[in-house]
Design a protein around this motif. Structure first.
Motif, PDB file in Angstrom:
ATOM      1  N   ALA A 164       0.821  -1.207   0.000  1.00 10.79           N
ATOM      2  CA  ALA A 164       0.000   0.000   0.000  1.00 10.79           C
ATOM      3  C   ALA A 164       0.857   1.259   0.000  1.00 10.79           C
ATOM      4  O   ALA A 164       0.483   2.277  -0.592  1.00 10.79           O
ATOM      5  N   VAL A 165       2.037   1.191   0.662  1.00 12.82           N
ATOM      6  CA  VAL A 165       2.884   2.367   0.749  1.00 12.82           C
ATOM      7  C   VAL A 165       3.351   2.801  -0.628  1.00 12.82           C
ATOM      8  O   VAL A 165       3.471   3.979  -0.930  1.00 12.82           O
ATOM      9  N   VAL A 166       3.621   1.843  -1.484  1.00 12.77           N
ATOM     10  CA  VAL A 166       4.167   2.169  -2.807  1.00 12.77           C
ATOM     11  C   VAL A 166       3.127   2.025  -3.908  1.00 12.77           C
ATOM     12  O   VAL A 166       3.464   1.968  -5.079  1.00 12.77           O
ATOM     13  N   VAL A 167       1.860   1.991  -3.512  1.00 10.39           N
ATOM     14  CA  VAL A 167       0.742   1.750  -4.419  1.00 10.39           C
ATOM     15  C   VAL A 167       0.707   0.280  -4.781  1.00 10.39           C
ATOM     16  O   VAL A 167      -0.265  -0.400  -4.557  1.00 10.39           O
ATOM     17  N   ALA A 168       1.802  -0.222  -5.338  1.00  9.16           N
ATOM     18  CA  ALA A 168       1.936  -1.656  -5.563  1.00  9.16           C
ATOM     19  C   ALA A 168       3.399  -1.915  -5.851  1.00  9.16           C
ATOM     20  O   ALA A 168       4.074  -1.083  -6.432  1.00  9.16           O
ATOM     21  N   ALA A 169       3.900  -3.048  -5.410  1.00  6.40           N
ATOM     22  CA  ALA A 169       5.310  -3.378  -5.664  1.00  6.40           C
ATOM     23  C   ALA A 169       5.385  -4.748  -6.280  1.00  6.40           C
ATOM     24  O   ALA A 169       4.743  -5.672  -5.810  1.00  6.40           O
ATOM     25  N   GLY A 170       6.159  -4.896  -7.329  1.00  2.00           N
ATOM     26  CA  GLY A 170       6.267  -6.178  -8.021  1.00  2.00           C
ATOM     27  C   GLY A 170       7.561  -6.869  -7.687  1.00  2.00           C
ATOM     28  O   GLY A 170       8.597  -6.236  -7.596  1.00  2.00           O
ATOM     29  N   TRP A 171       7.470  -8.180  -7.512  1.00  2.00           N
ATOM     30  CA  TRP A 171       8.661  -8.983  -7.245  1.00  2.00           C
ATOM     31  C   TRP A 171       8.716 -10.083  -8.303  1.00  2.00           C
ATOM     32  O   TRP A 171       7.704 -10.502  -8.830  1.00  2.00           O
ATOM     33  N   GLY A 172       9.918 -10.538  -8.608  1.00  2.00           N
ATOM     34  CA  GLY A 172      10.111 -11.483  -9.709  1.00  2.00           C
ATOM     35  C   GLY A 172       9.514 -12.842  -9.448  1.00  2.00           C
ATOM     36  O   GLY A 172       9.113 -13.166  -8.342  1.00  2.00           O
ATOM     37  N   GLU A 173       9.483 -13.631 -10.500  1.00  2.00           N
ATOM     38  CA  GLU A 173       8.904 -14.967 -10.411  1.00  2.00           C
ATOM     39  C   GLU A 173       9.741 -15.889  -9.531  1.00  2.00           C
ATOM     40  O   GLU A 173       9.231 -16.756  -8.870  1.00  2.00           O
TER      41      GLU A 173
ATOM     42  N   THR B  89       4.131   0.467  -9.539  1.00  2.00           N
ATOM     43  CA  THR B  89       5.088   1.542  -9.801  1.00  2.00           C
ATOM     44  C   THR B  89       6.511   1.119  -9.465  1.00  2.00           C
ATOM     45  O   THR B  89       7.461   1.664 -10.012  1.00  2.00           O
ATOM     46  N   ILE B  90       6.679   0.209  -8.546  1.00  2.00           N
ATOM     47  CA  ILE B  90       7.999  -0.325  -8.195  1.00  2.00           C
ATOM     48  C   ILE B  90       7.965  -1.830  -8.404  1.00  2.00           C
ATOM     49  O   ILE B  90       7.070  -2.511  -7.901  1.00  2.00           O
ATOM     50  N   GLN B  91       8.909  -2.328  -9.168  1.00  2.00           N
ATOM     51  CA  GLN B  91       8.897  -3.753  -9.497  1.00  2.00           C
ATOM     52  C   GLN B  91      10.240  -4.386  -9.124  1.00  2.00           C
ATOM     53  O   GLN B  91      11.297  -3.769  -9.279  1.00  2.00           O
ATOM     54  N   TYR B  92      10.149  -5.594  -8.648  1.00  2.00           N
ATOM     55  CA  TYR B  92      11.353  -6.354  -8.317  1.00  2.00           C
ATOM     56  C   TYR B  92      12.089  -6.747  -9.596  1.00  2.00           C
ATOM     57  O   TYR B  92      11.470  -7.161 -10.586  1.00  2.00           O
ATOM     58  N   VAL B  93      13.430  -6.603  -9.595  1.00  2.00           N
ATOM     59  CA  VAL B  93      14.242  -7.026 -10.732  1.00  2.00           C
ATOM     60  C   VAL B  93      14.539  -8.510 -10.565  1.00  2.00           C
ATOM     61  O   VAL B  93      15.162  -8.922  -9.596  1.00  2.00           O
ATOM     62  N   GLU B  94      14.051  -9.289 -11.507  1.00  2.00           N
ATOM     63  CA  GLU B  94      14.116 -10.737 -11.383  1.00  2.00           C
ATOM     64  C   GLU B  94      15.539 -11.228 -11.136  1.00  2.00           C
ATOM     65  O   GLU B  94      16.495 -10.785 -11.781  1.00  2.00           O
ATOM     66  N   ASN B  95      15.669 -12.148 -10.168  1.00  2.00           N
ATOM     67  CA  ASN B  95      16.937 -12.783  -9.798  1.00  2.00           C
ATOM     68  C   ASN B  95      17.981 -11.815  -9.246  1.00  2.00           C
ATOM     69  O   ASN B  95      19.169 -12.130  -9.212  1.00  2.00           O
ATOM     70  N   SER B  96      17.557 -10.649  -8.789  1.00  2.00           N
ATOM     71  CA  SER B  96      18.516  -9.698  -8.234  1.00  2.00           C
ATOM     72  C   SER B  96      18.748  -9.916  -6.737  1.00  2.00           C
ATOM     73  O   SER B  96      19.690  -9.368  -6.172  1.00  2.00           O
TER      74      SER B  96
END
Length: 346
Positions: free
Chosen positions: A20-29, A279-286
């Motif tokens: 909720a803080v970042v609207v939505a955050a994505g993380w890799g598979e 708006t913020i997404q996880y960089v896969e395998n980082s």
């Protein structure tokens, strides 16, 4: 030790709060946690170490434990019959060890140093005298052989884990970026606080990166340390009479594993609960996690000098010292630090 039942878990609500803080955050598979298994070193094998007349024998004893038995003969001689053996053990301070309260000295010349402390490190010398009788003439000859054991106190290294992870963001100059990292730290701390571990040295930087496929994009490089010495760790160690590296290392390993699970949980929550483009997404395998060792003051690692205990924090020898939690002992300007385990040269 951490209780097996009733462990606090990171509730789904906490995961959603971060989102909720970042609207939505994505993380890799896929999340890859690079955790190296703690390796227990078998330094002794059996609980006996034989001498060698050709060279000194190095022995490593964990602080506050009993040493193995130091045998005042070599392996070959131990297989023979020995006539009228006599053993003389001299400690690092030059004293005869016979009758000392902190040693177990058997009638067959085996020496155990009990409750080993830093000050007990040093050279243990044994002289074995015995007779050889000529069968035909019954002539007696006395044989004298000397054995030297260099005995060093050691501790297990203190473990921490360096975590690195990256995220894409829409711009570098966004308050949301800082809020995201701040909230992430709070949730991770709450996830591992019951293990008396905490997150330290947290930092992030934002960079603009040109990519072949996506053109110019912005990435947050987030780093933090999973530290075993969180609030309450001293109380845990007070319940252990002598040393607590084993407990703190076990707890920080559990904390690192929980953080790895957290990222998997967060990925699943985002996948199932949110369908908008974040708006913020996880960089896969980082995501990576690297163990970092440190030694207590007065101890250090030396892969060259102590090859048989390379991963141990071995007591600093005379002429060296370690004032803090570094990994190596420093060399003193002559003639400083004439003792084992020095924390300064003077």
């Amino acid at each position: 030790t951490a209780a097996a039942g009733g462990r606090p878990r990171c509730p789904p609500g906490a995961l959603l709060a971060l989102v909720a803080v970042v609207v939505a955050a994505g993380w890799g598979e896929r999340v890859r946690a690079e955790l190296k298994e703690e390796q227990s070193i078998d330094l002794i094998g059996k609980n006996e170490v034989y001498g060698d007349t050709r060279h000194e024998v190095n022995v490593y004893v964990k602080v506050f434990t009993n040493s193995p038995f130091l045998v005042c003969m070599d392996l070959a001689l131990s297989q023979e019959r020995i006539i009228d053996p006599n053993y003389l053990w001299i400690g690092p301070d030059g004293r005869d060890l016979q009758g000392q309260r902190y040693v177990n000295l058997t009638e067959t010349g085996k020496l155990m140093v009990m409750g080993f402390r830093v000050s007990m490190s040093g050279a243990y010398l044994c002289t074995l005298s015995h007779k050889v009788i000529e069968t035909s003439t019954q002539e007696e000859t006395e044989i004298v052989e000397a054995y030297k054991f260099m005995v060093y106190a050691y501790r297990e290294a203190d473990h921490a884990y360096q975590v690195s992870v990256r995220f894409t963001t829409t711009r570098c100059r966004l308050k949301t970026n800082g809020l995201f990292v701040e909230k992430l730290n709070k949730i991770l701390n709450s996830t591992i606080s019951h293990l008396t571990c905490h997150i330290t040295d947290s930092s992030y930087k934002c960079y603009s990166i040109r990519t072949p496929k996506n053109g110019l994009q912005y990435e947050l490089f987030v780093n933090f340390l999973v530290n075993p010495l969180g609030p309450g760790w001293e109380e845990v160690c007070h319940r252990i009479p002598y040393d607590c590296e084993d407990v703190t290392n076990r707890r920080v390993r559990q904390a690192a594993e929980r953080i790895g699970k957290f990222f998997h949980q967060l990925r699943d929550v985002l996948k199932n609960e949110f369908h908008a483009v974040p708006t913020i997404q996880y960089v896969e395998n980082s995501f990576s996690m690297t163990p970092i060792d440190s030694c207590r003051p007065g101890f250090g690692k030396n892969h060259h000098t102590h090859q048989n205990c390379a991963s141990c924090c071995v007591v600093c020898g005379p002429g060296t010292y370690s004032p803090n939690n570094e990994v190596m002992c420093r060399t003193c300007p002559s003639p400083g630090a004439r003792i084992y385990g020095a924390k300064s040269c003077y």
